[in-house]
Design an enzyme around this catalytic site. Structure first.
Site, PDB file in Angstrom:
ATOM      1  N   GLU A 142      -3.480  -7.194  15.225  1.00  0.00           N
ATOM      2  CA  GLU A 142      -3.146  -5.852  14.736  1.00  0.00           C
ATOM      3  C   GLU A 142      -4.373  -4.947  14.817  1.00  0.00           C
ATOM      4  O   GLU A 142      -4.249  -3.737  14.991  1.00  0.00           O
ATOM      5  CB  GLU A 142      -2.604  -5.918  13.298  1.00  0.00           C
TER       6      GLU A 142
ATOM      7  N   LYS B  43       0.841  -1.197   0.000  1.00  0.00           N
ATOM      8  CA  LYS B  43       0.000   0.000   0.000  1.00  0.00           C
ATOM      9  C   LYS B  43       0.884   1.257   0.000  1.00  0.00           C
ATOM     10  O   LYS B  43       0.673   2.170  -0.766  1.00  0.00           O
ATOM     11  CB  LYS B  43      -0.881  -0.043   1.244  1.00  0.00           C
TER      12      LYS B  43
ATOM     13  N   GLU C 209      10.745  -4.461   4.233  1.00  0.00           N
ATOM     14  CA  GLU C 209      10.903  -5.841   3.759  1.00  0.00           C
ATOM     15  C   GLU C 209      10.533  -5.952   2.287  1.00  0.00           C
ATOM     16  O   GLU C 209      11.258  -6.551   1.478  1.00  0.00           O
ATOM     17  CB  GLU C 209       9.996  -6.786   4.568  1.00  0.00           C
TER      18      GLU C 209
ATOM     19  N   GLY D 127      -4.725  -2.658   5.360  1.00  0.00           N
ATOM     20  CA  GLY D 127      -3.868  -3.723   4.837  1.00  0.00           C
ATOM     21  C   GLY D 127      -4.422  -5.113   5.122  1.00  0.00           C
ATOM     22  O   GLY D 127      -4.506  -5.962   4.233  1.00  0.00           O
ATOM     23  N   ARG D 128      -4.828  -5.351   6.372  1.00  0.00           N
ATOM     24  CA  ARG D 128      -5.265  -6.707   6.740  1.00  0.00           C
ATOM     25  C   ARG D 128      -6.675  -7.020   6.246  1.00  0.00           C
ATOM     26  O   ARG D 128      -7.188  -8.101   6.467  1.00  0.00           O
ATOM     27  CB  ARG D 128      -5.131  -6.910   8.241  1.00  0.00           C
TER      28      ARG D 128
ATOM     29  N   HIS E 258       0.396 -33.583  18.808  1.00  0.00           N
ATOM     30  CA  HIS E 258       1.642 -34.249  19.198  1.00  0.00           C
ATOM     31  C   HIS E 258       2.703 -33.228  19.592  1.00  0.00           C
ATOM     32  O   HIS E 258       3.894 -33.553  19.618  1.00  0.00           O
ATOM     33  CB  HIS E 258       2.125 -35.137  18.044  1.00  0.00           C
TER      34      HIS E 258
ATOM     35  N   LYS F  85       9.763   0.117  13.868  1.00  0.00           N
ATOM     36  CA  LYS F  85      10.366   0.482  12.570  1.00  0.00           C
ATOM     37  C   LYS F  85      11.425   1.571  12.776  1.00  0.00           C
ATOM     38  O   LYS F  85      12.516   1.510  12.221  1.00  0.00           O
ATOM     39  CB  LYS F  85       9.288   0.997  11.606  1.00  0.00           C
TER      40      LYS F  85
HETATM   41  O1  F6P Z   1       2.675  -4.203  10.005  1.00  0.00           O
HETATM   42  C1  F6P Z   1       2.273  -2.941   9.635  1.00  0.00           C
HETATM   43  C2  F6P Z   1       1.681  -2.919   8.257  1.00  0.00           C
HETATM   44  O2  F6P Z   1       1.391  -1.590   7.956  1.00  0.00           O
HETATM   45  C3  F6P Z   1       0.424  -3.790   8.092  1.00  0.00           C
HETATM   46  O3  F6P Z   1      -0.708  -3.192   8.583  1.00  0.00           O
HETATM   47  C4  F6P Z   1       0.408  -4.001   6.627  1.00  0.00           C
HETATM   48  O4  F6P Z   1      -0.433  -5.063   6.275  1.00  0.00           O
HETATM   49  C5  F6P Z   1       1.871  -4.247   6.343  1.00  0.00           C
HETATM   50  O5  F6P Z   1       2.566  -3.407   7.262  1.00  0.00           O
HETATM   51  C6  F6P Z   1       2.306  -3.977   4.935  1.00  0.00           C
HETATM   52  O6  F6P Z   1       2.191  -2.619   4.571  1.00  0.00           O
HETATM   53  P1  F6P Z   1       2.327  -2.182   3.054  1.00  0.00           P
HETATM   54  O7  F6P Z   1       1.201  -2.791   2.290  1.00  0.00           O
HETATM   55  O8  F6P Z   1       2.254  -0.673   3.067  1.00  0.00           O
HETATM   56  O9  F6P Z   1       3.641  -2.660   2.530  1.00  0.00           O
END
Ligand code: F6P
Length: 516
Positions: free
Chosen positions: A337, A190, A196, A251-252, A368, A482
């Site tokens: 979250e 987004k 990452e 996002g979620r 198990h 972060k």
């Molecule tokens: O973990 C924080 C967060 O903003 C989540 O809410 C989101 O799903 C994820 O990082 C990824 O964010 P982006 O889509 O901006 O890369």
């Protein structure tokens, strides 16, 4: 300002929870609710009629029904960011969407389906003219878990790999043995800024360029899904390969948007629509049913009873189907979250516990491993068992065993094996029991039922946030980590360790002295 603990119903529930020996058989009504191909059985909850009635009063006193209308009408429900939360609008039929977003959703979905169609039928090809055989989806959190859950659950024709972590080993292994000429990379973010995702996207770009030697290949092999098209363009992805995300979809909650592109790639437009239709079915059910008949509301209320009144500080998601292997992780993000908050909407500290720790596992593997603690440990917990009636294969006996274990575990958790039932010289055999669970049965694992299941949990989370009076649609808590990682990153290089605390500085020194 008041919190939920100031409501008469909350106080009544506190009193009820102090009474001994609440058992399910004290309940006169049916202990299950169903809609479509989904059945939710809560006969293994520690409730009776009085508890259920008081939980329903709590929903009423909390203004649940009008909050649900606010959500579906597109009002601002995410106050800290001044936004509505319109994930349900994306999966609604065109004429049921709020007018302000109806057109933009339709247009973007059409672009997504068109891209997916062209990849699937081989019209969209890589730089050397080969059709794409593999998709690498790069994204993290909500930009990965929903699409991965759906693709793993429903299968599909294309090979789709998911890459999320910043761990270089993950990046290397994901791309290992792939043919760059046949690999399509989707970067879903987004913000198009997430550490990452951007590290992995840069790795993917150099992997492609080193092997093709063609600077223009990025345009043909990369697709971005983002609300930050400028950044995607600067990265080298042409605008016609950028699909939009919107700030009114969290996002979620985003798998229903173009973040779900891997679902459309794997299953085609029809497969994606089936999933969305299932979710929409649950949206309708949720919006039109009174709380006593609403699966999401009841799931939420039982969760509140268990965590706020019976002391369950963890909740296990126990998925008895290999195809649902990503479900525990997906729900972990969705619930923790969203509702892992301690400040109420009015700015006051919450006087009650909010989301429990969500964790889980799949199938009998857990029996198990960690079920020992569940049966005989000292912790209080609740759980959801999720199973599928039709296994989608013909190993009938194995499936019967799988379901027997699933249902048997729920029985053991509730009934236990009290000391008086085991021989007096073997107290170590006693199993306490009294651990509540809900069992969710899907008739089959198709797109429709999966869509219903995911929307069920999304709305459960919303109901709980209304009762706890917190905002489920922001996630400010992740920001500190972060910022600190940025400072530590500098200190691990040539930067100063003065900006980090003493213990972090000493760990940085230890790392540096060992890395030569
Ligand atoms: O973990 C924080 C967060 O903003 C989540 O809410 C989101 O799903 C994820 O990082 C990824 O964010 P982006 O889509 O901006 O890369």
């Amino acid at each position: 300002m008041t919190g939920p603990e100031d409501l008469a119903s909350w106080r009544a529930l506190t009193a009820l929870s102090a009474q001994e020996g609440r058992v399910p058989k004290a309940c006169s009504g049916p202990m299950r609710l169903g809609t479509g191909g989904l059945l939710m059985d809560f006969s293994r909850q520690r409730v009776d009629d009085e508890v259920i009635d008081t939980l329903l009063t709590l929903a009423d006193e909390s203004g649940l029904q009008s909050a649900i209308e606010d959500l579906f009408e597109g009002r601002i429900v995410n106050a800290s960011e001044g936004r509505p939360a319109l994930h349900a609008a994306i999966r609604a039929p065109r004429d049921e969407r709020p007018a302000a977003v109806a057109e933009v959703i339709e247009a973007e979905q059409e672009r997504m389906f068109d891209l997916a169609r062209r990849v699937r039928d081989g019209r969209l090809r890589g730089a050397t003219g080969k059709p794409f055989s593999t998709v690498v989806h790069i994204g993290i959190g909500g930009s990965r878990l929903g699409p991965e859950l759906a693709v793993r659950a429903l299968g599909g024709e294309l090979e789709i790999r998911f890459l999320s972590n910043v761990d270089g080993t993950a990046a290397i292994r994901t791309f290992m043995h792939l043919d760059p000429n046949e690999t399509l990379v989707v970067v879903a973010s987004k913000s198009f800024e997430t550490l990452e995702t951007m590290s992995n996207a840069r790795y993917a770009r150099s992997w492609l360029l080193e092997r093709t030697g063609d600077a223009d290949a990025v345009g043909q092999h990369f697709i971005a899904v983002t609300a930050n098209t400028d950044a995607a363009r600067r990265f080298g992805i042409p605008e016609y390969h950028c699909l939009a995300m919107w700030d009114w979809v969290g996002g979620r909650y985003s798998l229903w948007s173009a973040v779900g592109l891997p679902i459309a790639l794997a299953l085609g437009e029809a497969g994606f629509r089936e999933l969305a239709d299932g979710a929409h079915h649950m949206d309708r059910h949720f919006r039109t049913s009174p709380p006593a008949e609403s699966l999401p509301a009841m799931l939420a209320l039982l969760g509140i009873w268990n965590s706020n009144f019976l002391g369950a500080s963890t909740h296990a998601v126990l998925a008895y189907d290999r195809r649902l292997s990503v479900l525990p992780q997906f729900l972990q993000q969705l619930e923790m979250e969203s509702n892992g908050k301690s400040v109420r909407n009015d700015g006051q500290r919450s006087g009650v516990s909010t989301a429990p720790v969500i964790w889980g596992g799949e199938e009998t593997d857990g029996q198990h491993a960690f079920h020992q603690l569940l049966h005989q440990g000292t912790r209080t917990f609740s759980s959801d068992f999720i199973a599928v009636v039709d296994p989608g294969h013909d190993l009938a006996d194995q499936h019967r065993w799988l379901i027997a274990n699933c249902l048997g575990q729920g029985q053991a958790m509730l009934a236990g094996a009290p000391l008086e039932d085991v021989s007096s010289d073997a107290p170590h055999r006693a199993v306490t029991g009294n651990h509540p669970s809900t069992t969710i049965l899907l008739d089959r694992l198709d797109g429709r039922n999966l869509g219903m299941l995911l929307a069920l949990y999304e709305h459960k989370v919303f109901c709980q946030s209304v009762i706890w009076r917190i905002n489920p649609f922001d996630q400010w808590g992740v920001e500190l980590g972060k910022r600190l990682a940025d400072r530590v990153y500098d200190a691990l290089g040539t930067g100063s360790a003065d900006t980090v605390d003493a213990s972090t500085a000493s760990l940085v020194r230890a790392f540096k002295s060992r890395s030569g």
